[in-house]
Design a protein around this motif. Structure first.
Motif, PDB file in Angstrom:
ATOM      1  N   LYS A  76       0.858  -1.196   0.000  1.00 40.26           N
ATOM      2  CA  LYS A  76       0.000   0.000   0.000  1.00 40.26           C
ATOM      3  C   LYS A  76       0.886   1.234   0.000  1.00 40.26           C
ATOM      4  CE  LYS A  76      -2.899   2.502   3.241  1.00 40.26           C
ATOM      5  NZ  LYS A  76      -3.769   3.264   2.419  1.00 40.26           N
ATOM      6  N   LEU A  77       1.925   1.207   0.870  1.00 40.85           N
ATOM      7  CA  LEU A  77       2.830   2.351   0.985  1.00 40.85           C
ATOM      8  C   LEU A  77       3.549   2.578  -0.343  1.00 40.85           C
ATOM      9  CD1 LEU A  77       4.025   4.366   3.071  1.00 40.85           C
ATOM     10  CD2 LEU A  77       5.930   2.788   3.296  1.00 40.85           C
ATOM     11  N   VAL A  78       4.081   1.475  -0.916  1.00 37.26           N
ATOM     12  CA  VAL A  78       4.836   1.589  -2.174  1.00 37.26           C
ATOM     13  C   VAL A  78       3.950   2.203  -3.259  1.00 37.26           C
ATOM     14  CG1 VAL A  78       5.924   0.262  -4.030  1.00 37.26           C
ATOM     15  CG2 VAL A  78       6.392  -0.312  -1.641  1.00 37.26           C
ATOM     16  N   PHE A  79       2.726   1.698  -3.407  1.00 33.45           N
ATOM     17  CA  PHE A  79       1.850   2.195  -4.480  1.00 33.45           C
ATOM     18  C   PHE A  79       1.356   3.621  -4.201  1.00 33.45           C
ATOM     19  CE2 PHE A  79       2.280  -1.949  -6.133  1.00 33.45           C
ATOM     20  CZ  PHE A  79       2.033  -1.821  -7.489  1.00 33.45           C
ATOM     21  N   ASN A  80       1.202   3.960  -2.913  1.00 27.62           N
ATOM     22  CA  ASN A  80       0.843   5.350  -2.598  1.00 27.62           C
ATOM     23  C   ASN A  80       1.992   6.280  -2.971  1.00 27.62           C
ATOM     24  OD1 ASN A  80      -1.724   5.041  -1.773  1.00 27.62           O
ATOM     25  ND2 ASN A  80      -1.301   5.089   0.428  1.00 27.62           N
ATOM     26  N   VAL A  81       3.229   5.848  -2.655  1.00 23.75           N
ATOM     27  CA  VAL A  81       4.404   6.679  -2.963  1.00 23.75           C
ATOM     28  C   VAL A  81       4.534   6.834  -4.487  1.00 23.75           C
ATOM     29  CG1 VAL A  81       6.937   6.772  -2.874  1.00 23.75           C
ATOM     30  CG2 VAL A  81       5.630   6.136  -0.831  1.00 23.75           C
ATOM     31  N   ILE A  82       4.337   5.725  -5.217  1.00 25.25           N
ATOM     32  CA  ILE A  82       4.418   5.802  -6.688  1.00 25.25           C
ATOM     33  C   ILE A  82       3.369   6.798  -7.202  1.00 25.25           C
ATOM     34  CG2 ILE A  82       4.067   4.541  -8.867  1.00 25.25           C
ATOM     35  CD1 ILE A  82       5.133   2.040  -7.495  1.00 25.25           C
ATOM     36  N   GLY A  83       2.140   6.699  -6.687  1.00 17.98           N
ATOM     37  CA  GLY A  83       1.048   7.576  -7.128  1.00 17.98           C
ATOM     38  C   GLY A  83       1.386   9.039  -6.845  1.00 17.98           C
ATOM     39  N   ILE A  84       1.867   9.312  -5.622  1.00 17.03           N
ATOM     40  CA  ILE A  84       2.199  10.701  -5.254  1.00 17.03           C
ATOM     41  C   ILE A  84       3.338  11.206  -6.143  1.00 17.03           C
ATOM     42  CG2 ILE A  84       3.139  12.175  -3.416  1.00 17.03           C
ATOM     43  CD1 ILE A  84       1.570  10.308  -1.457  1.00 17.03           C
ATOM     44  N   PHE A  85       4.335  10.339  -6.392  1.00 14.80           N
ATOM     45  CA  PHE A  85       5.465  10.738  -7.249  1.00 14.80           C
ATOM     46  C   PHE A  85       4.949  11.127  -8.649  1.00 14.80           C
ATOM     47  CE2 PHE A  85       8.506   9.624 -10.566  1.00 14.80           C
ATOM     48  CZ  PHE A  85       9.567  10.468 -10.213  1.00 14.80           C
ATOM     49  N   ILE A  86       4.053  10.297  -9.204  1.00 16.45           N
ATOM     50  CA  ILE A  86       3.544  10.580 -10.559  1.00 16.45           C
ATOM     51  C   ILE A  86       2.788  11.916 -10.579  1.00 16.45           C
ATOM     52  CG2 ILE A  86       1.993   9.782 -12.399  1.00 16.45           C
ATOM     53  CD1 ILE A  86       2.616   6.911 -11.559  1.00 16.45           C
ATOM     54  N   VAL A  87       1.912  12.132  -9.572  1.00 21.43           N
ATOM     55  CA  VAL A  87       1.118  13.377  -9.539  1.00 21.43           C
ATOM     56  C   VAL A  87       2.052  14.590  -9.435  1.00 21.43           C
ATOM     57  CG1 VAL A  87      -0.584  14.697  -8.225  1.00 21.43           C
ATOM     58  CG2 VAL A  87      -0.918  12.260  -8.561  1.00 21.43           C
ATOM     59  N   VAL A  88       3.017  14.515  -8.490  1.00 21.60           N
ATOM     60  CA  VAL A  88       3.929  15.658  -8.289  1.00 21.60           C
ATOM     61  C   VAL A  88       4.759  15.882  -9.556  1.00 21.60           C
ATOM     62  CG1 VAL A  88       5.908  16.500  -6.945  1.00 21.60           C
ATOM     63  CG2 VAL A  88       3.991  15.365  -5.786  1.00 21.60           C
ATOM     64  N   PHE A  89       5.251  14.785 -10.149  1.00 17.74           N
ATOM     65  CA  PHE A  89       6.068  14.886 -11.375  1.00 17.74           C
ATOM     66  C   PHE A  89       5.277  15.581 -12.492  1.00 17.74           C
ATOM     67  CE2 PHE A  89       7.511  13.112 -15.438  1.00 17.74           C
ATOM     68  CZ  PHE A  89       8.863  13.418 -15.375  1.00 17.74           C
ATOM     69  N   ILE A  90       4.020  15.145 -12.684  1.00 13.20           N
ATOM     70  CA  ILE A  90       3.207  15.732 -13.761  1.00 13.20           C
ATOM     71  C   ILE A  90       2.973  17.224 -13.488  1.00 13.20           C
ATOM     72  CG2 ILE A  90       0.890  15.742 -14.829  1.00 13.20           C
ATOM     73  CD1 ILE A  90       0.834  12.728 -14.606  1.00 13.20           C
ATOM     74  N   ILE A  91       2.619  17.564 -12.224  1.00 16.22           N
ATOM     75  CA  ILE A  91       2.312  18.974 -11.905  1.00 16.22           C
ATOM     76  C   ILE A  91       3.572  19.837 -12.081  1.00 16.22           C
ATOM     77  CG2 ILE A  91       1.627  20.578 -10.068  1.00 16.22           C
ATOM     78  CD1 ILE A  91      -0.255  18.407  -9.020  1.00 16.22           C
ATOM     79  N   VAL A  92       4.703  19.391 -11.508  1.00 20.66           N
ATOM     80  CA  VAL A  92       5.932  20.204 -11.568  1.00 20.66           C
ATOM     81  C   VAL A  92       6.381  20.387 -13.017  1.00 20.66           C
ATOM     82  CG1 VAL A  92       8.398  20.256 -10.946  1.00 20.66           C
ATOM     83  CG2 VAL A  92       6.676  19.637  -9.231  1.00 20.66           C
ATOM     84  N   MET A  93       6.430  19.280 -13.767  1.00 19.28           N
ATOM     85  CA  MET A  93       6.922  19.365 -15.156  1.00 19.28           C
ATOM     86  C   MET A  93       5.981  20.204 -16.025  1.00 19.28           C
ATOM     87  SD  MET A  93       9.734  18.397 -15.527  1.00 19.28           S
ATOM     88  CE  MET A  93      10.976  17.278 -15.947  1.00 19.28           C
ATOM     89  N   THR A  94       4.668  20.143 -15.723  1.00 15.39           N
ATOM     90  CA  THR A  94       3.720  20.944 -16.505  1.00 15.39           C
ATOM     91  C   THR A  94       3.964  22.437 -16.229  1.00 15.39           C
ATOM     92  OG1 THR A  94       2.106  19.177 -16.304  1.00 15.39           O
ATOM     93  CG2 THR A  94       1.249  21.294 -17.014  1.00 15.39           C
ATOM     94  N   ILE A  95       4.149  22.785 -14.933  1.00 18.85           N
ATOM     95  CA  ILE A  95       4.384  24.202 -14.594  1.00 18.85           C
ATOM     96  C   ILE A  95       5.700  24.673 -15.218  1.00 18.85           C
ATOM     97  CG2 ILE A  95       4.808  25.835 -12.704  1.00 18.85           C
ATOM     98  CD1 ILE A  95       2.912  24.096 -10.985  1.00 18.85           C
ATOM     99  N   VAL A  96       6.750  23.855 -15.078  1.00 21.02           N
ATOM    100  CA  VAL A  96       8.063  24.233 -15.646  1.00 21.02           C
ATOM    101  C   VAL A  96       7.918  24.404 -17.161  1.00 21.02           C
ATOM    102  CG1 VAL A  96      10.440  23.474 -16.018  1.00 21.02           C
ATOM    103  CG2 VAL A  96       9.354  23.076 -13.815  1.00 21.02           C
ATOM    104  N   GLY A  97       7.211  23.463 -17.792  1.00 25.79           N
ATOM    105  CA  GLY A  97       7.014  23.536 -19.241  1.00 25.79           C
ATOM    106  C   GLY A  97       6.252  24.788 -19.640  1.00 25.79           C
ATOM    107  N   TYR A  98       5.304  25.188 -18.791  1.00 24.49           N
ATOM    108  CA  TYR A  98       4.464  26.348 -19.093  1.00 24.49           C
ATOM    109  C   TYR A  98       5.250  27.646 -18.989  1.00 24.49           C
ATOM    110  CZ  TYR A  98       0.231  29.128 -19.306  1.00 24.49           C
ATOM    111  OH  TYR A  98      -0.733  30.013 -19.693  1.00 24.49           O
ATOM    112  N   VAL A  99       6.078  27.766 -17.938  1.00 24.67           N
ATOM    113  CA  VAL A  99       6.768  29.047 -17.723  1.00 24.67           C
ATOM    114  C   VAL A  99       8.063  29.164 -18.530  1.00 24.67           C
ATOM    115  CG1 VAL A  99       5.806  29.507 -15.428  1.00 24.67           C
ATOM    116  CG2 VAL A  99       7.920  28.201 -15.617  1.00 24.67           C
ATOM    117  N   SER A 100       8.675  28.024 -18.908  1.00 24.09           N
ATOM    118  CA  SER A 100       9.942  28.124 -19.640  1.00 24.09           C
ATOM    119  C   SER A 100       9.690  28.431 -21.115  1.00 24.09           C
ATOM    120  CB  SER A 100      10.753  26.830 -19.508  1.00 24.09           C
ATOM    121  OG  SER A 100      10.087  25.817 -20.195  1.00 24.09           O
ATOM    122  N   SER A 101      10.664  29.121 -21.712  1.00 28.23           N
ATOM    123  CA  SER A 101      10.454  29.520 -23.114  1.00 28.23           C
ATOM    124  C   SER A 101      10.949  28.425 -24.048  1.00 28.23           C
ATOM    125  CB  SER A 101      11.184  30.802 -23.399  1.00 28.23           C
ATOM    126  OG  SER A 101      12.501  30.677 -22.977  1.00 28.23           O
TER     127      SER A 101
END
Ligand code: HEM
Length: 357
Positions: free
Chosen positions: A332-357
């Motif tokens: 449960k812990l492993v899959f929760n960590v994987i899920g949180i990692f994916i969500v954070v990765f998608i959000i961070v990379m989307t924001i970085v992609g949006y603001v970078s030229s």
């Protein structure tokens, strides 16, 4: 007997309407502190029907050719009554649909709603994610404007990088080696015939399975709380309705305040606009590929990145089989960590992609 009653009886004898009513009356929705997430599947379904309705209206005037597509969209937004509104609602609703789908998908992931016997519900859902992304990618090209033309060029180029199968995929998508009118005709076919047909079958199966199994309760709540439920008809459905009315309000406001732009007509000989970016839901992948070094252990960095995303997609489809005992212990812990990692990765990379030229 009134005419309307005898008509109902006539239809009931032939279609068994009463049994559907009985089934709907019996349906219950679990009530607990995470019940709010149960509304997002219905919201995705609602936005899908908005897409179908507005898409059919757009089809009345749209012409799928390099010579006529841009002009036909221009005609829709300037000459056709409420054409601008229908086009804007179609485009905004497509984006809200993807957002609702992401929320729905991650909420069922964290509630472990994919566990037995709901594996196929999850798989049909995961396939719907790919189909929805396909709708977005194919629809983006249809107005045949500059931005769409170059975004499609870059997007299909990325697919073409994969060894062995990449080039055939690129040619299949483009209908040749370059993005031309043939690509537009093909994307139109995917967007209005192939993808809707597949989506209809998948959504039908998905919703039927939800109906068959009922909504699941997260394992922790199942173990610790007294089961409480809410009637689907009318209580849950009326709450669903409030959400859908709100969505119509948001869509109307977005369409009126920020009408969807058309830009300039595509020109294969023009230079690509600077800082070209894909739609927001592709940004995290686009940005990750940009960050990868040209070579990783003597292998092409971009190719490895694309293969990585492919494997990630496969992992996502197979989650119910990789985590058979969710809700308990280290898994449960492993899959929760994987899920949180994916969500954070998608959000961070989307924001970085949006603001970078
Ligand atoms: C067009 C896309 C989709 C539509 C229209 C849709 C619709 C729905 C609806 C109406 C429900 C019942 C209400 C709810 O639990 O929210 C549901 C449940 C479910 N969906 Fe989706 N869905 C879509 C995409 C997805 C995706 C991408 C996934 C996961 C990869 C997914 C996995 C599930 C699962 C596992 C359930 C069962 C939830 C439970 O039993 O608690 N769906 N879906």
């Amino acid at each position: 007997m009134k005419k309307i009653d005898s008509l109902f009886l006539w239809l009931d004898e032939r279609l068994g309407i009463q049994s559907i009513f009985k089934m709907a009356k019996k349906k219950e929705v679990p009530l607990h502190r995470h019940s709010i997430w149960y509304y997002f599947g219905g919201m995705t379904l609602f936005l899908f029907t908005v897409q179908v309705a507005t898409g059919i209206l757009l089809l009345l005037y749209y012409r799928p050719s390099a010579e006529g597509a841009f002009e036909s969209v221009q005609f829709i937004i300037t000459e056709v009554q409420f054409g601008w509104l229908i086009r804007s609602v179609h485009s905004w609703s497509a984006n809200l649909l993807i957002a609702a789908l992401f929320i729905h998908m991650f909420s069922v992931y964290f509630m472990s709603a994919y566990r037995a016997p709901r594996e196929i519900t999850w798989i049909t859902g995961a396939l719907l994610l790919f189909i929805s992304i396909g709708f977005g990618f194919s629809g983006y090209l249809l107005p045949w404007n500059k931005l769409a033309f170059f975004a499609t060029k870059v997007g299909t180029e990325i697919a073409g990088v994969v060894p062995i199968i990449g080039h055939p995929i690129l040619r299949f998508l483009r209908g040749g080696d370059e993005v031309t009118g043939a690509t537009l005709t093909r994307f139109f076919g995917f967007h209005v015939a192939v993808l809707p047909a597949i989506a209809t079958v998948l959504i039908g199966t998905h919703v039927l399975l939800v109906q068959m199994h009922g909504m699941s309760v997260p394992p922790k709540i199942e173990e610790t709380e007294e089961p409480k439920t809410m009637k689907f008809v009318p209580n849950f459905l009326l709450r669903d309705l409030i959400g859908w009315i709100l969505a119509v309000g948001v869509l109307a406001a977005l369409a009126a305040i920020f009408p969807w732009e058309l830009g300039e007509k595509a020109d294969a000989f023009a230079s690509a606009p600077a800082g070209i970016k894909p739609e927001w839901y592709f940004l995290f992948m686009f940005q990750t590929l940009k960050y990868l070094p040209a070579k990783i252990f003597a292998l092409d960095g971009e190719v490895l990145g694309i293969l990585g995303f492919g494997l990630g997609g496969l992992f996502w489809v197979l989650v119910p089989f990789l985590n058979k005992t969710p809700g308990h212990g280290r898994r449960k812990l492993v899959f929760n960590v994987i899920g949180i990692f994916i969500v954070v990765f998608i959000i961070v990379m989307t924001i970085v992609g949006y603001v970078s030229s």
